[in-house]
Design a protein around this motif. Structure first.
Motif, PDB file in Angstrom:
ATOM      1  N   GLU A  33      -7.144  87.113   4.666  1.00 47.48           N
ATOM      2  CA  GLU A  33      -6.188  87.755   3.411  1.00 47.48           C
ATOM      3  C   GLU A  33      -5.116  88.031   3.200  1.00 47.48           C
ATOM      4  O   GLU A  33      -4.347  87.819   2.105  1.00 47.48           O
ATOM      5  CB  GLU A  33      -6.415  89.142   4.795  1.00 47.48           C
ATOM      6  N   SER A  34      -4.432  86.911   4.070  1.00 42.77           N
ATOM      7  CA  SER A  34      -2.643  86.798   4.325  1.00 42.77           C
ATOM      8  C   SER A  34      -2.910  85.399   2.748  1.00 42.77           C
ATOM      9  O   SER A  34      -1.922  85.802   2.395  1.00 42.77           O
ATOM     10  CB  SER A  34      -2.392  85.986   5.206  1.00 42.77           C
ATOM     11  N   LEU A  35      -3.661  84.424   2.916  1.00 42.47           N
ATOM     12  CA  LEU A  35      -3.291  83.416   2.099  1.00 42.47           C
ATOM     13  C   LEU A  35      -4.488  83.855   0.941  1.00 42.47           C
ATOM     14  O   LEU A  35      -4.631  82.692  -0.133  1.00 42.47           O
ATOM     15  CB  LEU A  35      -3.853  82.132   2.719  1.00 42.47           C
ATOM     16  N   GLU A  36      -5.790  84.883   1.161  1.00 43.71           N
ATOM     17  CA  GLU A  36      -5.872  85.261  -0.408  1.00 43.71           C
ATOM     18  C   GLU A  36      -6.917  84.640  -0.742  1.00 43.71           C
ATOM     19  O   GLU A  36      -7.614  83.502  -1.723  1.00 43.71           O
ATOM     20  CB  GLU A  36      -4.995  85.434  -1.708  1.00 43.71           C
ATOM     21  N   VAL A  37      -7.776  83.807   0.465  1.00 50.61           N
ATOM     22  CA  VAL A  37      -8.908  82.791  -0.074  1.00 50.61           C
ATOM     23  C   VAL A  37      -9.981  83.095   0.728  1.00 50.61           C
ATOM     24  O   VAL A  37      -9.920  83.737   2.104  1.00 50.61           O
ATOM     25  CB  VAL A  37      -8.480  81.083   1.703  1.00 50.61           C
ATOM     26  N   PRO A  38     -10.834  82.468   0.354  1.00 54.02           N
ATOM     27  CA  PRO A  38     -12.854  83.225   0.824  1.00 54.02           C
ATOM     28  C   PRO A  38     -12.980  82.391   2.382  1.00 54.02           C
ATOM     29  O   PRO A  38     -12.155  81.526   2.671  1.00 54.02           O
ATOM     30  CB  PRO A  38     -13.704  82.515  -0.517  1.00 54.02           C
ATOM     31  N   VAL A  39     -13.646  82.744   2.883  1.00 56.92           N
ATOM     32  CA  VAL A  39     -13.895  82.767   4.599  1.00 56.92           C
ATOM     33  C   VAL A  39     -14.410  81.586   4.286  1.00 56.92           C
ATOM     34  O   VAL A  39     -14.577  80.181   5.408  1.00 56.92           O
ATOM     35  CB  VAL A  39     -14.847  83.958   4.652  1.00 56.92           C
ATOM     36  N   ALA A  40     -15.349  81.049   3.409  1.00 60.12           N
ATOM     37  CA  ALA A  40     -16.200  79.828   2.616  1.00 60.12           C
ATOM     38  C   ALA A  40     -15.336  77.986   2.760  1.00 60.12           C
ATOM     39  O   ALA A  40     -15.441  77.663   3.015  1.00 60.12           O
ATOM     40  CB  ALA A  40     -17.464  79.745   2.202  1.00 60.12           C
ATOM     41  N   ALA A  41     -14.006  78.974   2.465  1.00 60.58           N
ATOM     42  CA  ALA A  41     -12.624  77.995   2.866  1.00 60.58           C
ATOM     43  C   ALA A  41     -12.417  77.563   3.633  1.00 60.58           C
ATOM     44  O   ALA A  41     -11.641  76.445   3.530  1.00 60.58           O
ATOM     45  CB  ALA A  41     -11.915  78.336   1.514  1.00 60.58           C
ATOM     46  N   PRO A  68       1.406  80.217  -5.888  1.00 64.13           N
ATOM     47  CA  PRO A  68       2.456  80.970  -6.389  1.00 64.13           C
ATOM     48  C   PRO A  68       2.799  81.853  -5.049  1.00 64.13           C
ATOM     49  O   PRO A  68       3.938  81.747  -5.349  1.00 64.13           O
ATOM     50  CB  PRO A  68       2.159  81.002  -7.315  1.00 64.13           C
ATOM     51  N   ALA A  69       1.961  82.382  -4.619  1.00 64.68           N
ATOM     52  CA  ALA A  69       1.948  83.550  -3.268  1.00 64.68           C
ATOM     53  C   ALA A  69       2.560  82.579  -2.348  1.00 64.68           C
ATOM     54  O   ALA A  69       3.667  83.456  -1.377  1.00 64.68           O
ATOM     55  CB  ALA A  69       1.276  84.108  -3.197  1.00 64.68           C
ATOM     56  N   ARG A  70       2.284  81.340  -2.136  1.00 60.43           N
ATOM     57  CA  ARG A  70       2.899  80.430  -1.194  1.00 60.43           C
ATOM     58  C   ARG A  70       3.936  79.810  -0.815  1.00 60.43           C
ATOM     59  O   ARG A  70       3.773  78.623  -0.551  1.00 60.43           O
ATOM     60  CB  ARG A  70       1.707  79.798  -0.475  1.00 60.43           C
ATOM     61  N   THR A  71       5.765  80.668  -0.772  1.00 57.70           N
ATOM     62  CA  THR A  71       6.687  80.539  -0.607  1.00 57.70           C
ATOM     63  C   THR A  71       6.789  80.103   0.840  1.00 57.70           C
ATOM     64  O   THR A  71       5.611  80.327   1.674  1.00 57.70           O
ATOM     65  CB  THR A  71       7.582  80.716  -1.297  1.00 57.70           C
ATOM     66  N   PRO A  72       7.965  79.071   0.408  1.00 56.03           N
ATOM     67  CA  PRO A  72       8.270  78.782   2.105  1.00 56.03           C
ATOM     68  C   PRO A  72       8.467  79.816   3.010  1.00 56.03           C
ATOM     69  O   PRO A  72       7.945  79.892   4.566  1.00 56.03           O
ATOM     70  CB  PRO A  72       9.365  78.332   2.221  1.00 56.03           C
ATOM     71  N   TYR A  74       6.822  83.259   2.734  1.00 54.75           N
ATOM     72  CA  TYR A  74       6.056  83.762   3.390  1.00 54.75           C
ATOM     73  C   TYR A  74       5.076  83.069   4.077  1.00 54.75           C
ATOM     74  O   TYR A  74       4.099  83.357   5.241  1.00 54.75           O
ATOM     75  CB  TYR A  74       4.592  84.161   1.650  1.00 54.75           C
ATOM     76  N   LEU A  75       4.843  81.742   4.110  1.00 52.21           N
ATOM     77  CA  LEU A  75       4.064  81.245   5.065  1.00 52.21           C
ATOM     78  C   LEU A  75       4.891  80.360   6.292  1.00 52.21           C
ATOM     79  O   LEU A  75       4.083  80.823   7.091  1.00 52.21           O
ATOM     80  CB  LEU A  75       3.770  78.997   4.628  1.00 52.21           C
ATOM     81  N   ARG A  76       5.877  80.962   5.951  1.00 56.90           N
ATOM     82  CA  ARG A  76       6.338  80.950   7.665  1.00 56.90           C
ATOM     83  C   ARG A  76       6.494  82.367   8.597  1.00 56.90           C
ATOM     84  O   ARG A  76       6.183  82.450   9.416  1.00 56.90           O
ATOM     85  CB  ARG A  76       8.025  81.394   7.653  1.00 56.90           C
ATOM     86  N   CYS A  77       6.251  83.172   7.771  1.00 51.78           N
ATOM     87  CA  CYS A  77       5.923  84.708   8.402  1.00 51.78           C
ATOM     88  C   CYS A  77       4.141  84.439   8.668  1.00 51.78           C
ATOM     89  O   CYS A  77       3.352  85.598   9.877  1.00 51.78           O
ATOM     90  CB  CYS A  77       5.873  86.109   7.194  1.00 51.78           C
ATOM     91  N   VAL A  78       3.410  84.057   7.771  1.00 49.06           N
ATOM     92  CA  VAL A  78       2.171  83.756   8.212  1.00 49.06           C
ATOM     93  C   VAL A  78       2.109  82.288   9.090  1.00 49.06           C
ATOM     94  O   VAL A  78       1.013  82.954  10.331  1.00 49.06           O
ATOM     95  CB  VAL A  78       1.223  83.687   7.170  1.00 49.06           C
ATOM     96  N   ALA A  79       2.233  81.424   9.600  1.00 51.52           N
ATOM     97  CA  ALA A  79       2.879  80.971  10.567  1.00 51.52           C
ATOM     98  C   ALA A  79       3.542  82.046  11.933  1.00 51.52           C
ATOM     99  O   ALA A  79       2.524  81.549  13.481  1.00 51.52           O
ATOM    100  CB  ALA A  79       3.655  79.755  10.567  1.00 51.52           C
ATOM    101  N   GLU A  80       4.085  83.114  11.981  1.00 49.59           N
ATOM    102  CA  GLU A  80       4.696  83.810  12.948  1.00 49.59           C
ATOM    103  C   GLU A  80       3.530  84.485  13.150  1.00 49.59           C
ATOM    104  O   GLU A  80       3.286  84.959  14.880  1.00 49.59           O
ATOM    105  CB  GLU A  80       5.960  84.543  12.369  1.00 49.59           C
TER     106      GLU A  80
END
Length: 110
Positions: A33-41, A68-72, A74-80
């Protein structure tokens, strides 16, 4: 695609390894959901390692293609979120490292 490896210090296994393995479906949903990718990926692995006392008990490495949405920030928030969820569930110290793959040279066969 996120390719994620959870390196778990062997001194904390098998309980921690089993806890993380049980969390994988939930973590996959959160990351997809956060990275907008399908489960199969997604590709996940929980690996027991011999660690050192001064390192985090769980070292998480994620490799993903840029977007494009995976800014540093944004990714830091996902990692946290990932780090905090793992730490809360295991009671251990957790490190999360993310790196972007080069989409021009990246090859995946499934």
């Amino acid at each position: 695609m996120p390719n994620i490896k959870f390196y778990v210090d062997a001194r904390n296994c098998p309980a921690t390894r089993d806890t993380i393995a049980g969390m994988l479906p939930e973590l996959r949903v959160m990351l997809c959901e956060s990275l907008e990718v399908p489960v199969a990926a997604c590709q996940f692995a929980v690996i027991e390692v011999a660690g050192m006392d001064d390192q985090p008990a769980i070292n998480t490495e994620m490799h993903l293609l840029p977007g494009p949405a995976r800014t540093p920030d944004y990714l830091r928030c996902v990692a946290e979120r990932l780090r905090d969820r793992l730490a809360q569930s295991t009671g251990l110290s957790v490190a999360v490292r993310m790196s972007s793959l080069d989409p021009v040279t990246y090859v995946a066969l499934k």
